[in-house]
Design a protein around this motif. Structure first.
Motif, PDB file in Angstrom:
ATOM      1  N   TYR A   1     -37.460  26.654  15.340  1.00 52.90           N
ATOM      2  CA  TYR A   1     -36.182  26.088  15.727  1.00 52.90           C
ATOM      3  C   TYR A   1     -35.414  27.071  16.582  1.00 52.90           C
ATOM      4  O   TYR A   1     -35.516  28.281  16.400  1.00 52.90           O
ATOM      5  CB  TYR A   1     -35.340  25.770  14.485  1.00 52.90           C
ATOM      6  CG  TYR A   1     -35.954  24.737  13.585  1.00 52.90           C
ATOM      7  CD1 TYR A   1     -35.930  23.394  13.932  1.00 52.90           C
ATOM      8  CD2 TYR A   1     -36.541  25.093  12.375  1.00 52.90           C
ATOM      9  CE1 TYR A   1     -36.484  22.435  13.101  1.00 52.90           C
ATOM     10  CE2 TYR A   1     -37.100  24.154  11.547  1.00 52.90           C
ATOM     11  CZ  TYR A   1     -37.068  22.817  11.906  1.00 52.90           C
ATOM     12  OH  TYR A   1     -37.615  21.878  11.095  1.00 52.90           O
TER      13      TYR A   1
ATOM     14  N   GLU B   1     -29.508  27.419  17.473  1.00 50.55           N
ATOM     15  CA  GLU B   1     -28.566  26.308  17.295  1.00 50.55           C
ATOM     16  C   GLU B   1     -29.126  25.244  16.356  1.00 50.55           C
ATOM     17  O   GLU B   1     -28.421  24.736  15.489  1.00 50.55           O
ATOM     18  CB  GLU B   1     -28.212  25.695  18.641  1.00 50.55           C
ATOM     19  CG  GLU B   1     -27.128  24.627  18.542  1.00 50.55           C
ATOM     20  CD  GLU B   1     -26.721  24.088  19.900  1.00 50.55           C
ATOM     21  OE1 GLU B   1     -26.483  22.881  19.977  1.00 50.55           O
ATOM     22  OE2 GLU B   1     -26.655  24.876  20.858  1.00 50.55           O
ATOM     23  N   GLN B   2     -30.407  24.897  16.523  1.00 44.91           N
ATOM     24  CA  GLN B   2     -31.032  23.910  15.643  1.00 44.91           C
ATOM     25  C   GLN B   2     -31.054  24.398  14.198  1.00 44.91           C
ATOM     26  O   GLN B   2     -30.770  23.634  13.275  1.00 44.91           O
ATOM     27  CB  GLN B   2     -32.461  23.599  16.105  1.00 44.91           C
ATOM     28  CG  GLN B   2     -32.551  22.814  17.383  1.00 44.91           C
ATOM     29  CD  GLN B   2     -33.986  22.751  17.904  1.00 44.91           C
ATOM     30  OE1 GLN B   2     -34.742  23.722  17.834  1.00 44.91           O
ATOM     31  NE2 GLN B   2     -34.355  21.586  18.421  1.00 44.91           N
TER      32      GLN B   2
ATOM     33  N   SER C   1     -29.024  26.527  12.824  1.00 43.79           N
ATOM     34  CA  SER C   1     -27.640  26.480  12.339  1.00 43.79           C
ATOM     35  C   SER C   1     -27.244  25.058  11.952  1.00 43.79           C
ATOM     36  O   SER C   1     -26.619  24.837  10.912  1.00 43.79           O
ATOM     37  CB  SER C   1     -26.699  27.023  13.413  1.00 43.79           C
ATOM     38  OG  SER C   1     -25.363  26.912  13.005  1.00 43.79           O
ATOM     39  N   GLN C   2     -27.625  24.096  12.775  1.00 52.34           N
ATOM     40  CA  GLN C   2     -27.295  22.698  12.485  1.00 52.34           C
ATOM     41  C   GLN C   2     -28.001  22.208  11.228  1.00 52.34           C
ATOM     42  O   GLN C   2     -27.402  21.481  10.429  1.00 52.34           O
ATOM     43  CB  GLN C   2     -27.665  21.811  13.675  1.00 52.34           C
ATOM     44  CG  GLN C   2     -26.753  21.982  14.860  1.00 52.34           C
ATOM     45  CD  GLN C   2     -27.224  21.226  16.096  1.00 52.34           C
ATOM     46  OE1 GLN C   2     -28.372  20.760  16.166  1.00 52.34           O
ATOM     47  NE2 GLN C   2     -26.354  21.115  17.090  1.00 52.34           N
ATOM     48  N   LEU C   3     -29.246  22.600  11.040  1.00 53.60           N
ATOM     49  CA  LEU C   3     -29.972  22.198   9.828  1.00 53.60           C
ATOM     50  C   LEU C   3     -29.355  22.809   8.582  1.00 53.60           C
ATOM     51  O   LEU C   3     -29.195  22.137   7.564  1.00 53.60           O
ATOM     52  CB  LEU C   3     -31.452  22.590   9.930  1.00 53.60           C
ATOM     53  CG  LEU C   3     -32.382  21.528  10.470  1.00 53.60           C
ATOM     54  CD1 LEU C   3     -33.772  22.093  10.702  1.00 53.60           C
ATOM     55  CD2 LEU C   3     -32.449  20.325   9.543  1.00 53.60           C
ATOM     56  N   ARG C   4     -29.018  24.102   8.650  1.00 54.30           N
ATOM     57  CA  ARG C   4     -28.357  24.752   7.508  1.00 54.30           C
ATOM     58  C   ARG C   4     -27.040  24.052   7.198  1.00 54.30           C
ATOM     59  O   ARG C   4     -26.732  23.765   6.043  1.00 54.30           O
ATOM     60  CB  ARG C   4     -28.107  26.235   7.804  1.00 54.30           C
ATOM     61  CG  ARG C   4     -29.220  27.145   7.383  1.00 54.30           C
ATOM     62  CD  ARG C   4     -28.795  28.614   7.380  1.00 54.30           C
ATOM     63  NE  ARG C   4     -28.378  29.071   8.696  1.00 54.30           N
ATOM     64  CZ  ARG C   4     -29.208  29.520   9.627  1.00 54.30           C
ATOM     65  NH1 ARG C   4     -30.488  29.590   9.379  1.00 54.30           N
ATOM     66  NH2 ARG C   4     -28.746  29.910  10.792  1.00 54.30           N
ATOM     67  N   GLN C   5     -26.262  23.783   8.235  1.00 55.83           N
ATOM     68  CA  GLN C   5     -24.981  23.113   8.050  1.00 55.83           C
ATOM     69  C   GLN C   5     -25.186  21.725   7.460  1.00 55.83           C
ATOM     70  O   GLN C   5     -24.440  21.307   6.567  1.00 55.83           O
ATOM     71  CB  GLN C   5     -24.224  23.027   9.374  1.00 55.83           C
ATOM     72  CG  GLN C   5     -22.847  22.443   9.232  1.00 55.83           C
ATOM     73  CD  GLN C   5     -22.079  22.455  10.557  1.00 55.83           C
ATOM     74  OE1 GLN C   5     -22.534  22.963  11.565  1.00 55.83           O
ATOM     75  NE2 GLN C   5     -20.896  21.869  10.526  1.00 55.83           N
ATOM     76  N   ALA C   6     -26.187  20.999   7.928  1.00 57.02           N
ATOM     77  CA  ALA C   6     -26.471  19.660   7.398  1.00 57.02           C
ATOM     78  C   ALA C   6     -26.851  19.736   5.920  1.00 57.02           C
ATOM     79  O   ALA C   6     -26.422  18.899   5.116  1.00 57.02           O
ATOM     80  CB  ALA C   6     -27.588  18.997   8.199  1.00 57.02           C
TER      81      ALA C   6
ATOM     82  N   THR D   1     -23.668  20.534   3.900  1.00 56.59           N
ATOM     83  CA  THR D   1     -22.816  19.343   3.895  1.00 56.59           C
ATOM     84  C   THR D   1     -23.357  18.327   2.897  1.00 56.59           C
ATOM     85  O   THR D   1     -22.599  17.762   2.101  1.00 56.59           O
ATOM     86  CB  THR D   1     -22.727  18.733   5.309  1.00 56.59           C
ATOM     87  OG1 THR D   1     -22.146  19.704   6.188  1.00 56.59           O
ATOM     88  CG2 THR D   1     -21.884  17.468   5.316  1.00 56.59           C
TER      89      THR D   1
END
Length: 153
Positions: A2, A5-6, A8-13, A16
């Protein structure tokens, strides 16, 4: 792999999704609590949950810059070790004066599982099932135990 950015987005998802999953649960004292940023009410005493590409963990982290104070907090937790383990339903690992990823001296009481990968959505149920009951049990323990730490504030 990844991109940064990807990842980071997966961790954030993940966090959440975890936050939404656990949000309906009230604290042991019956109030709404931020499970992801749990407030112990004590500076340098944190309940931390982490997940990466190899492990997931939950920990009590003692980060006082004065290692003697850090040890006093650690010893206070040790005095309540059997109560903590009873509340958690399992034994955890105890590390006095270890280093964190930034080279700072901390002490940790923790449990981890592996192999799990926060970047694999198929592992999310296992990670959530690992973290959720333990953060709730830590809250129940802390609702009773925090008063014995008042002298160290």
């Amino acid at each position: 792999m990844y991109t940064r950015e990807q990842a980071s987005q997966l961790r954030q998802a993940f966090w959440t999704a975890f936050g939404q999953y656990i949000a309906p649960h009230l604290s042991a004292e019956g109030i709404k609590v931020s499970w992801l940023n749990y407030n112990t009410g004590f500076k340098h005493v944190y309940f931390r949950m982490q997940a990466d590409k190899k492990t997931a963990s939950i920990a009590i982290e003692l980060t006082h810059p004065d290692t003697e104070m850090q040890q006093l907090f650690f010893e206070q937790f040790e005095a309540q070790k059997s109560i903590l383990h009873d509340q958690l339903g399992e034994a955890w690992e105890w590390d006095l004066h270890t280093e964190d990823e930034n080279g700072k001296t901390i002490s940790r009481i923790y449990k981890e599982i592996k192999p799990v990968n926060v970047f694999n959505k198929e592992d999310w149920p296992a990670i959530i099932s690992f973290l959720k009951p333990r953060i709730i049990a830590l809250d129940e323990f802390w609702s009773m135990a925090q008063y014995s730490f008042e002298e160290l504030k």
